[in-house]
Design a protein around this motif. Structure first.
Motif, PDB file in Angstrom:
ATOM      1  N   LEU B  17       6.988   5.679   8.582  1.00 17.99           N
ATOM      2  CA  LEU B  17       6.455   4.331   8.771  1.00 17.99           C
ATOM      3  C   LEU B  17       7.556   3.279   8.793  1.00 17.99           C
ATOM      4  N   THR B  19       7.920  -1.229   9.775  1.00 19.26           N
ATOM      5  CA  THR B  19       7.202  -2.425  10.196  1.00 19.26           C
ATOM      6  C   THR B  19       7.034  -2.414  11.715  1.00 19.26           C
ATOM      7  N   LEU B  22       4.275  -0.112  12.894  1.00 24.57           N
ATOM      8  CA  LEU B  22       2.933  -0.644  12.636  1.00 24.57           C
ATOM      9  C   LEU B  22       2.585  -1.721  13.659  1.00 24.57           C
ATOM     10  N   MET B  23       3.537  -2.622  13.917  1.00 24.08           N
ATOM     11  CA  MET B  23       3.285  -3.705  14.872  1.00 24.08           C
ATOM     12  C   MET B  23       3.050  -3.120  16.263  1.00 24.08           C
ATOM     13  N   LYS B 210      -4.126   5.142  11.027  1.00 28.36           N
ATOM     14  CA  LYS B 210      -4.072   4.668   9.634  1.00 28.36           C
ATOM     15  C   LYS B 210      -3.257   3.378   9.503  1.00 28.36           C
ATOM     16  N   VAL B 211      -3.275   2.572  10.556  1.00 26.35           N
ATOM     17  CA  VAL B 211      -2.583   1.286  10.476  1.00 26.35           C
ATOM     18  C   VAL B 211      -3.393   0.343   9.599  1.00 26.35           C
ATOM     19  N   ILE B 212      -4.710   0.331   9.812  1.00 20.64           N
ATOM     20  CA  ILE B 212      -5.568  -0.473   8.938  1.00 20.64           C
ATOM     21  C   ILE B 212      -6.653   0.432   8.372  1.00 20.64           C
ATOM     22  N   TYR B 262      -1.670  -7.913   7.720  1.00 20.40           N
ATOM     23  CA  TYR B 262      -1.283  -7.488   6.368  1.00 20.40           C
ATOM     24  C   TYR B 262      -0.893  -8.648   5.470  1.00 20.40           C
ATOM     25  N   VAL B 263      -0.069  -9.520   6.043  1.00 20.02           N
ATOM     26  CA  VAL B 263       0.557 -10.545   5.208  1.00 20.02           C
ATOM     27  C   VAL B 263      -0.486 -11.456   4.589  1.00 20.02           C
ATOM     28  N   SER B 265      -3.840 -10.877   4.137  1.00 19.93           N
ATOM     29  CA  SER B 265      -5.078 -10.296   3.626  1.00 19.93           C
ATOM     30  C   SER B 265      -4.801  -9.626   2.279  1.00 19.93           C
ATOM     31  N   PRO B 266      -5.837  -9.382   1.487  1.00 22.56           N
ATOM     32  CA  PRO B 266      -5.612  -8.803   0.154  1.00 22.56           C
ATOM     33  C   PRO B 266      -5.042  -7.394   0.247  1.00 22.56           C
ATOM     34  N   MET B 267      -4.437  -6.943  -0.839  1.00 21.38           N
ATOM     35  CA  MET B 267      -3.782  -5.641  -0.817  1.00 21.38           C
ATOM     36  C   MET B 267      -4.664  -4.535  -1.357  1.00 21.38           C
ATOM     37  N   LYS B 269      -8.344  -2.481  -1.948  1.00 26.24           N
ATOM     38  CA  LYS B 269      -9.540  -2.192  -1.152  1.00 26.24           C
ATOM     39  C   LYS B 269     -10.707  -3.096  -1.568  1.00 26.24           C
TER      40      LYS B 269
END
Lengths: 318, 327, 443
Positions: B17, B19, B22-23, B210-212, B262-263, B265-267, B269
Motif C-alpha cells: 500500500l 498513498t 490508493l489515490m 479494499k480502498v474504502i 480519508y483525511v 472522515s472518521p477513522m 468504523k
C-alpha cells in the motif's frame, strides 16, 4: 409608534440590568482570589515557558516564587541571575545565585574519528535508535546523531553539524534550560559552568568501556589512562568507571590535562590558540594513544573495576 | 565486508500500500462515470476535467515550492484526485476560468492553507465547489441538456423542487420521468453526478480493492432512503420517492467518493456510521426543507467539521476490554 | 476453513523458502559464546571460571532470581573468558566463551533417538526438572517456562494451547519440528499438560502447514487429550492473546495474562525441549534455527548449539550474499536487525533472515492521510496513528488512556501504513514510557 420604541428600549434596558445583576452575583460567588504579585512576577520572568526551572511554564515558577518564603532552590536558567535578582527585589526575598551554565556536548566522535559499522534506517529519533541497539558505530555510549536535542531546544541554540555528525551548542543562545539534557537518551549533554570569558575545559566523552575497547570504537574516546588526573594540580579530575570527569568548580582552567590527553578527549573552549603547538595539528597524531593503551598499570586497574562493575550489575538485577 | 548492514526497528517488511496506490485506485474507480459523462456531454466535459486536474496539480506544486517550501508531494496523486472530484462537481458548460478559480480555492484554501495533505479538515474539492456555487450561482446551476427531449437544463432535483413549490403534486411531475435514464446518466447535472450506475460500479471496485469500507456510503445512502422513504409514505403527493432521491443529485457521488475522503472522515468504523448518518440526515433536511435543491455538499462539509469530535469520542473497542472469565 | 482471531490482522507474503528442507545438524563451531542473558528476567550468574573444563550439558550459569533461567554448556571444552561481548545490537553484555574440544556430554543425558513415552513424575517434579534444564519460551519471547507453569494461587489452567502457528513469514523451524519430531513433541505436550493439571490440550496450526496438521492428526488418531486446531492464515496469529482468541474464543483482559482466562500457551519448540529435559535429562543447549533469505544459497533448518556465531550459520548455508542489506534475528515482522553478525545464537533465536539491500531500506515516510488502515490492521483494537502522534509529542499519559500498554508490537500497523510512517518505532518507545509510568505508580 413611539410607544413601541419606548417599550423596546425599556425592555432592552431591563434585560441589560438583569443580566448585569446575574453576572455580578455569579462573579462574586465564583471569585478566585489570586495574589496579584503572581502576575507581576510572571511579567518579570522571560516568558519562554521552557520548563527549565522544573515548573510548568513561567507562571508555575511565578506562583512558586510568590508562595514560598525560601526561593533559594528556584532558578530561572533563561533569565539568569539578573532576572532572579529583580524578582527577589520585588518580592523582598533573598535572591538565589547560580553560576551561569551552558549545555556541553560530551561526545567528540565525529564521522572521521568514529567509523560507522552499520546504517540506521529507523525513525530519525535518538530515543528510538537508543532503545533499539548500540548505534551506528562501535561506541554504545556516544552521540547517535538523530538530533533529538536539536528538536528539544526552544532557543535555536543547537544545530547538527553535517560534517561531524554531532550537535553543536551556540553558547550565546543557550539558556541552560536543560531540555536537551532531558532529550538525550545517551545522557551525553551536561550543563556546565559557563566559566570566565566563556572558557571551559571538559572531557568530551562518556564511554565507560575499557580503554582498548573504547579506543577501537572511537579515536577520540577517553581511554581512562589517568594521565589527566595525575597532571591536574587542583585535583579536579577523577577517573571512575573507565571515564575521566572534570569538576568544573575545582577546575582552574590551567589546561595541563588538555595537553596531556593522548586521545584529545579533553576539549578546551574559547581559549586563544597556543603559540608553540597549534592544537589542531596535534590532534592528527594518534601514536600517543596506542602507547597509553598498553600502559600496564592502566590495563590491570581497568580489569578490576569492570569485573566488579559487572558483578554489581548482576546483583542489582535480582 | 564492504557494504554495511542496515539496522532498523521491526517490522522489516512493508505491504504494497502507498498513498499513491490508493489515490490511483480512486481515480480508476471514477473512470466509468467519466466515460459516461464524456459520452453524454462530449468535449466540454473533457475540457473541464483536464483544466481542473491541471490547475489543481499546478497550484499544489507552486504553493509547495514557493510558499510552504515543502518537499513536493504531487507524485502521490492526491491533487489529481482533488482536481477530478472538483470537475465531477461542476457543470460541463461552466467557463474554464471559473474552473481555475475553483481549483485555486480547493487547493489553496481547502488544502494547502492547513498544511497540505492529511491536515485539511474539509474536503478540498467540496470547498472549491461550494465556493463557486455561492459566488457564481448561475454558472454553477445552469446545465446543458443531455438529450433534446429531457427536462430542459434543470437537474431532476431542481426541477422537482420548483414544481413542488408551484403547487404541483408529485404524481403530476413524475409524468415522463424515467428511472432508467437516471441510472444510466441521461439527465442534466454536473459531470460526475449523472451516471448512478457507473458510480456504483466504481464503488464495487473500491470495495474489492479494499480502498474504502462500506460503512460511510451505505450509512449515507441508507439514511437518505429511509428518511425520504418515511416522508414519502406519509404523503406520497408531497414528497419525492426514495428511489428518486437516492438516484438523483450528487447522492451517490458524494457518498462514495467525497464523504469517504480519508483525511476528512472518521477513522473508526463506528465513527464512520455516525458520520454517514449525519450526512444523510442533513442532506435530506436541505433537499426537502432548505432553499437549495441539493444539499449533500453542504452536508459533507458540515459533518467534516464534526469529525474531530467523533474521532475523540468514538474509539474502536480494545482487545481485552472485557472482564476476565470467572473460574 | 479454519478459525482465526477476530480483530485486525494482516496477510504478509509467506516466503517459507525452507519449508521443505529437513532439519540438518550443524557441525560444531570452534568457539561458542554463551550470553548470560538469553531470557526475560535477571541475567544468570556464572558458575564456572576462566580455564575450567566443561562438558556439554553441564551447568555453567545458574538462575539468579525467580524470573531467570539456568544456562548449560552447549559444547565440551575450555572456558576461555567470562567477559562482556557485543550482542546482536552491538551493546556489550556478559557472556561465557568456550573453546570447543571434542563433543563429550555430561553424565545422565540420553542422546539416543528412541522415543520414551509415559512420565511418572509429579507436576512439581516436572516443573523442577524444566527449571533445572533452563528451558525458556522458544518462540522468541524467552520467558522462563517453569515460571509460566507455576499457576498463581487462586487460578487454575483449563486448557493448554501449543503454538504451532509460526505466523512470521520465512520461518519454518516449528513447522519442521512438527513434521520430524512429532511423536516427541506430543509427548512433551502431555508432560506440560500433566505439569499444569490440564485435561485438554490444543495444537494451533495454520492452514499453510497442512502436512504438519495431517501428520500430527495421524499420530493422535484414537486419542482425545490433544486436538489439532487448523487455523486460517493470518498474522499475528502466533501472538499469545490472538491464538487464545482463535482457538478457544476467550479474550485475555487488558493487562492480564493468559492464565486469567484459564489458558497456558507454549511454543512447539518449547514442548520439544520439555520432552528432552524430562525424558532424556537433556538441558536446553541446542535448538532448530531457520536460516533463510531470497538470495541465500541454501535456505535451511539447522539444529544448532546455543552460542554458535550467526555468521557461522550463514557460512554453512552458502555464505553471505554480496548485496546483503540486513540480517534479521527472528522473522521479518518482529525480529531484530543485527548490527553484529558475529553475535551468537541464543535460546530465543528462531531464525536468521538475510534481506538484500533493496529489500531492506524503508520507503521515505509521507504525511498521515488518516486512512485508518492501521486501526483496521491492529489486532489489539488500538489506534496506531493516534498513538504515533501522541508518542511523537511525548504525551505519554494520554498514550496510556489510548491503551499503548496493550500493544504487542506485532508491526501490523507499520506494515499496512500507506504513508510508510514508522508507527511502531514510536509506539514502542511510548509504550516503554507508559510502562515506566505504570510501574512508578504501582511502586
Amino acid at each position: 409608534m413611539s410607544e413601541t420604541l419606548l417599550f423596546t428600549i425599556l425592555a432592552l434596558c431591563a434585560l441589560g440590568v438583569l443580566a448585569a445583576l446575574i453576572l455580578y452575583f455569579v462573579a462574586q460567588k465564583f471569585k478566585v482570589l489570586e495574589d496579584p504579585r503572581i502576575d507581576n512576577v510572571e511579567g518579570i520572568l522571560p516568558g519562554a515557558n521552557c520548563g527549565g526551572c522544573g515548573y510548568p511554564g513561567c507562571r508555575g515558577l511565578a506562583e512558586a516564587l510568590v508562595k514560598n518564603d525560601d526561593i533559594s532552590q528556584m532558578f530561572c536558567p533563561v533569565g539568569g541571575g539578573a532576572t532572579m535578582k529583580a524578582v527577589a527585589e520585588y518580592l523582598g526575598k533573598s535572591a538565589p545565585e547560580k553560576e551561569p551554565q551552558v549545555a556541553e556536548i560530551r561526545c567528540n566522535g565525529s564521522c572521521d574519528k568514529r567509523p560507522r559499522t552499520n546504517i540506521y534506517d529507523g525513525a530519525s529519533s535518538c530515543a528510538v535508535a537508543a532503545s533499539l541497539y548500540a548505534g551506528e558505530t562501535g561506541c554504545s555510549y556516544g552521540c547517535l546523531g538523530c538530533g533529538d536535542c536539536v528538536a528539544a531546544c526552544n532557543f535555536g541554540a543547537l544545530r547538527m553539524n553535517p560534517e561531524t555528525g554531532l550537535p553543536e551548542v551556540d553558547a550565546e543562545k543557550c539558556t541552560a534550560c536543560g531540555a536537551c539534557v532531558r532529550a538525550c537518551p545517551r545522557m551525553i549533554i551536561e550543563l556546565r559552568k559557563k566559566g570566565p570569558k566563556n572558557r571551559r575545559v571538559y572531557v568530551s566523552c562518556v564511554n565507560k568501556e575499557k580503554g582498548a575497547i573504547a579506543r577501537k570504537a572511537c579515536q577520540a574516546a577517553c581511554i581512562a589512562c589517568g594521565k589527566c588526573a595525575k597532571v591536574c594540580p587542583f585535583g579536579a579530575i577523577v577517573v571512575e568507571n573507565n571515564l575521566a570527569y572534570i569538576d568544573s568548580f575545582k577546575c582552574k582552567l590551567c589546561r595541563k590535562c588538555v595537553a596531556e590527553c593522548p586521545t584529545h578527549a579533553i576539549v578546551e573552549v574559547n581559549f586563544p590558540p597556543k603559540k608553540e603547538i597549534p592544537p589542531v595539528a596535534e590532534k592528527k597524531d594518534a601514536t600517543d594513544a596506542k602507547d597509553a593503551v598498553v600502559a600496564p598499570e592502566t590495563v590491570i586497574r581497568n580489569d578490576n573495576t569492570s569485573a566488579a562493575a559487572m558483578a554489581g550489575k548482576i546483583e542489582n538485577n535480582d | 565486508m564492504d557494504n554495511k548492514l542496515i539496522v532498523s526497528p521491526s517490522p522489516h517488511v512493508h505491504g504494497k500500500l502507498s498513498t499513491r496506490r490508493l489515490m490511483l485506485d480512486v481515480l480508476i474507480a471514477l473512470l466509468p462515470a467519466f466515460a459516461v459523462t464524456i459520452f453524454v456531454y462530449g468535449i466540454p466535459a473533457l475540457m473541464v476535467t483536464v483544466v481542473s486536474i491541471a490547475s489543481c496539480v499546478l497550484f499544489e506544486s507552486l504553493i509547495q515550492r514557493f510558499l510552504l517550501k515543502q518537499r513536493p508531494t504531487i507524485g502521490d496523486l492526491s491533487a489529481v484526485l482533488t482536481g477530478a472530484l472538483l470537475a465531477f462537481n461542476l457543470p460541463s458548460s461552466i467557463p474554464l476560468w471559473l474552473v481555475v478559480i475553483g481549483a485555486l480555492v480547493a487547493i489553496g484554501i481547502g488544502k494547502m492553507s492547513f498544511g497540505g495533505i492529511g491536515r485539511n479538515p474539509f474536503n478540498p474539492a467540496l470547498v472549491g465547489r461550494v465556493f463557486l456555487l455561492l459566488s457564481f450561482p448561475v454558472a454553477m446551476t445552469t446545465f446543458p441538456s443531455p438529450t433534446p427531449d429531457a427536462m430542459s437544463g434543470a437537474t431532476p432535483l431542481t426541477f422537482a423542487k420548483e414544481a413542488l413549490k408551484s403547487g404541483q403534486s408529485v404524481s403530476q411531475l413524475m409524468d415522463g420521468v424515467s428511472y432508467t435514464d437516471m441510472l444510466f446518466g441521461l439527465k442534466a447535472g454536473s459531470l460526475g453526478e449523472i451516471a448512478a450506475l457507473a458510480l456504483l460500479i466504481g464503488f464495487v471496485y473500491l470495495l474489492c480493492r479494499k480502498v474504502i469500507t462500506w460503512h460511510i456510503p451505505v450509512a449515507i445512502l441508507a439514511t437518505i432512503a429511509v428518511f425520504t422513504g418515511g416522508l414519502y409514505l406519509s404523503d406520497p403527493e408531497h414528497y419525492l420517492s426514495p428511489i428518486y432521491q437516492v438516484l438523483n443529485g450528487g447522492a451517490i457521488l458524494g457518498a462514495v467518493y467525497m464523504a469517504t475522503d480519508y483525511v476528512t472522515s472518521p477513522m473508526s468504523k463506528k465513527g464512520m456510521i455516525i458520520y454517514g448518518i449525519g450526512i444523510g440526515l442533513i442532506t435530506v433536511f436541505i433537499r426537502v426543507w432548505g432553499a437549495y435543491p441539493e444539499g449533500i455538499s453542504f452536508a459533507i462539509l458540515i459533518m467534516n467539521a464534526v469529525v474531530p469530535l467523533i474521532d475523540k469520542y468514538v474509539r474502536p473497542t480494545k482487545f481485552g476490554a472485557v472482564k476476565p472469565v470467572k473460574q | 476453513m479454519g478459525r482465526t482471531f477476530r480483530r485486525g490482522g494482516i496477510h504478509p507474503p509467506d516466503n517459507k523458502l525452507s519449508a521443505g528442507e529437513a532439519i540438518k545438524v550443524m557441525p560444531l563451531p570452534e568457539t561458542v559464546t554463551v550470553m548470560l542473558s538469553q531470557h526475560i528476567g535477571a541475567p544468570s550468574s556464572p558458575q564456572v571460571a576462566k580455564g575450567d573444563k566443561v562438558l556439554a550439558g553441564q551447568l555453567i550459569a545458574s538462575a539468579s532470581g525467580f524470573v531467570s533461567a539456568n544456562i548449560h554448556s552447549p559444547v565440551s571444552g575450555t572456558v576461555t573468558s567470562i567477559d562482556s561481548v557485543p550482542d546482536a545490537g552491538g551493546t556489550r553484555r556478559p557472556a561465557i566463551t568456550i573453546k570447543v574440544e571434542g563433543d563429550e556430554w555430561a553424565e545422565g543425558i540420553d542422546r539416543s533417538s528412541d522415543v520414551r513415552k509415559g512420565c511418572s513424575l509429579t507436576p512439581s517434579q516436572i516443573t523442577e526438572k524444566i527449571a533445572a534444564a533452563g528451558i525458556v519460551g522458544m518462540g522468541g519471547a524467552t520467558f522462563p517456562t517453569h515460571v509460566k507453569l507455576s499457576v498463581p494461587p487462586g487460578k487454575c489452567a483449563e486448557y493448554l494451547i501449543i503454538n504451532g502457528v509460526e505466523c512470521e513469514p520465512y520461518l519454518t523451524s516449528d513447522h519442521r519440528v512438527m513434521l520430524e519430531r512429532g511423536e516427541e513433541l506430543l509427548e512433551g505436550v502431555r508432560i506440560l499438560a500433566k505439569a499444569l493439571g490440564v485435561k485438554h490440550s490444543y495444537i494451533g496450526i495454520e492452514n499453510n502447514k497442512r502436512d504438519a496438521q495431517k501428520h500430527l492428526e495421524g499420530l493422535l488418531a484414537g486419542t482425545t487429550d490433544i486436538q489439532v486446531v487448523p487455523l486460517k492464515v493470518q498474522y499475528p496469529q502466533g501472538g499469545e492473546k490472538q491464538l487464545i482468541d482463535a482457538v478457544v474464543r476467550r479474550e485475555v483482559p487488558s493487562g492480564g495474562l493468559p492464565i486469567d482466562v484459564a489458558v497456558v500457551v507454549q511454543n512447539v519448540g518449547t514442548a520439544l525441549a520439555v520432552y528432552e529435559a524430562v525424558q532424556k535429562n537433556k538441558p536446553l543447549v541446542e535448538r532448530v534455527v531457520t536460516v533463510t533469505g531470497k538470495k541465500l544459497g541454501r535456505p535451511s533448518n539447522l539444529l544448532v548449539r546455543i552460542g554458535t556465531p550467526v555468521s557461522a550459520l550463514i557460512e554453512y548455508c552458502g555464505g553471505m550474499p554480496d548485496d546483503t542489506g540486513k540480517i534479521i534475528c527472528g522473522g521479518p515482522m518482529m525480529g531484530r536487525a543485527m548490527a553484529n553478525p558475529d553475535a551468537p545464537v541464543t535460546k530465543g533465536t528462531s531464525g536468521i533472515l538475510l534481506m538484500s539491500g533493496s529489500e531492506s531500506l524503508r520507503a521515505p515516510a509521507a504525511a498521515c492521510i488518516r486512512c485508518g488502515k492501521c486501526g483496521g490492521a491492529c489486532p489489539m483494537g488500538l489506534q496506531p496513528a493516534m498513538l504515533y502522534k501522541l508518542a511523537r509529542h511525548k504525551l505519554f499519559e494520554r498514550m496510556e488512556a489510548f491503551g499503548a500498554q496493550d500493544c504487542i508490537e506485532c508491526g501490523s500497523c507499520s506494515f499496512t501504513c500507506p504513508a510508510s510512517l514508522p508507527l511502531l518505532d514510536y509506539i514502542r518507545l511510548g509504550k516503554g514510557e507508559v510502562m515506566k509510568i505504570m510501574r512508578a505508580r504501582k511502586a
